[in-house]
Design an enzyme around this catalytic site. Structure first.
Site, PDB file in Angstrom:
ATOM      1  N   ASP A  51       0.508  -1.360  -0.037  1.00 61.19           N
ATOM      2  CA  ASP A  51      -0.250   0.070  -0.488  1.00 61.19           C
ATOM      3  C   ASP A  51       0.671   0.827  -0.285  1.00 61.19           C
ATOM      4  O   ASP A  51       0.618   2.249  -0.495  1.00 61.19           O
ATOM      5  CB  ASP A  51      -1.219   0.118   0.879  1.00 61.19           C
ATOM      6  CG  ASP A  51      -2.094  -1.427   1.443  1.00 61.19           C
ATOM      7  OD1 ASP A  51      -2.479  -0.558   1.170  1.00 61.19           O
ATOM      8  OD2 ASP A  51      -1.175  -2.417   1.844  1.00 61.19           O
ATOM      9  N   THR A 122      -6.953  -5.346   0.521  1.00 60.08           N
ATOM     10  CA  THR A 122      -5.746  -4.946   1.477  1.00 60.08           C
ATOM     11  C   THR A 122      -5.760  -5.597   2.773  1.00 60.08           C
ATOM     12  O   THR A 122      -4.665  -7.144   2.289  1.00 60.08           O
ATOM     13  CB  THR A 122      -4.846  -3.834   2.599  1.00 60.08           C
ATOM     14  OG1 THR A 122      -4.998  -2.913   1.306  1.00 60.08           O
ATOM     15  CG2 THR A 122      -3.883  -3.731   3.177  1.00 60.08           C
TER      16      THR A 122
HETATM   17 MG    MG Z   1      -6.758   0.672   0.146  1.00 61.02          MG
END
Ligand code: MG
Ligand code: AMP
Ligand code: MG
Length: 309
Positions: A51, A122
């Site tokens: 990320d 995620t």
């Molecule tokens: Mg995200």
């Protein structure tokens, strides 16, 4: 064609390559093994090294080339120099050669807002549900989502024998949506897709009120929109706050390009100018067809439990 392509076309052409680079980063971090997981607001809101690096890559690459554009990324990162090997300078030639829709051909950098979800899904990424993961780059003008790029880094990861891993899709209002095969879900079945990791009683009540023939629980907002445009689901129903503007901006453009719709659970559209609240407080209702039907089935109790924006 004379002169240089319109700013919007150049931006989407860059976003396309930048999303491919981000997809590469997401694969490499997984390959490396240590995901560097941080809990943002508890175990249901995670951030990984992927990320962080993907957002740095996307935001720095786009802002170098388009310094006046407002770029809003999901991750809260320290303001530090981004490593040169994270910068992507390429542009998709195919997109540069398109003709920009007349209504967008004169847009200026300072009128555009870019919403970036460097890794959508995620949680699923950390759990090995790799095809749930997407990179989302959405572009808005005057509060409306007008263009978007979606990279799916692990597309085809379970296909044997091995084929090319990952794909990139793009869409612009007035031009169309590219990089996938549009397919409608069977007409005689209501297949509802919803969250797998952010559910509660209201979310479930609302799904059940659709009288679904089948419920698919998967991760990622981008992934659920892909299910809609590839005929795997007929409605994405999520009656809860949780998704943010970067989750819905790019996906919404794909749906709009192929005759679908994305609204909150009250059937109201979301706005995407730079000053809006990040949270999509009134949930998500997204469909390729029959949006009004699904909107009409949302129970009063659910509408009362959620606040409209
Ligand atoms: Mg995200
Ligand atoms: P999901 O369908 O649960 O995979 O969620 C789609 C997107 O919205 C993902 O980016 C999630 O991280 C985000 N999201 C949904 N609900 C929540 C929540 N309760 N807290 C944090 N993020 C959420
Ligand atoms: Mg997301």
């Amino acid at each position: 064609m004379s002169g240089s392509p319109a700013v919007l076309l150049r931006l989407v052409a860059s976003a396309y390559q930048v999303a491919e680079k981000a997809g590469d980063i997401v694969r490499k971090v997984l390959h490396r093994g240590d995901l560097g997981i941080v809990e943002k607001e508890g175990a249901h809101d995670l951030q990984t090294l992927a990320d962080r690096l993907a957002q740095q890559s996307i935001c720095a690459s786009l802002s170098r080339r388009f310094p006046k554009i407002t770029i809003i990324g999901e991750e809260d990162l320290p303001d530090e120099e981004v490593k040169e090997d994270l910068i992507e300078n390429g542009q998709s030639e195919e997109i540069l050669h398109k003709i920009c829709p007349a209504e967008y051909s004169g847009l200026k950098e300072e009128e555009l807002v870019v919403w970036v979800d460097p890794v959508d899904g995620t949680k699923e990424y950390t759990e090995g549900l790799l095809d749930n993961v997407t990179v989302l780059i959405g572009i808005a003008y005057a509060g409306r989502a007008i263009a978007g790029v979606i990279n799916q880094p692990f597309y085809n990861y379970q296909v044997e024998p091995r084929v090319h891993l990952g794909r990139t899709m793009w869409a612009m209002l007035g031009l169309g949506a590219f990089g996938f095969q549009l397919k409608e879900a069977p007409n005689d079945k209501r297949i509802v897709t919803t969250t797998r990791s952010h559910s509660n009683k209201i979310v479930t009540d609302c799904v059940n009120a659709m009288e679904p023939h089948e419920v698919i629980r998967v991760g990622g907002a981008g992934n659920k929109i892909i299910q809609l445009i590839e005929g795997k689901a007929s409605a994405y129903v999520f009656a809860s706050p949780g998704t943010k503007k970067w989750d819905t901006c790019a996906p919404e453009v794909f749906l709009h390009c192929v005759g679908g719709k994305l609204t909150d659970i009250y059937n109201n559209p979301y706005q995407y100018d730079a000053n809006v609240k990040r949270m999509n407080s009134a949930g998500v209702l997204a469909t390729l067809r029959n949006h009004e039907y699904y909107a009409s089935r949302v129970p009063q109790s659910v509408l009362q439990a959620l606040k409209s924006d």
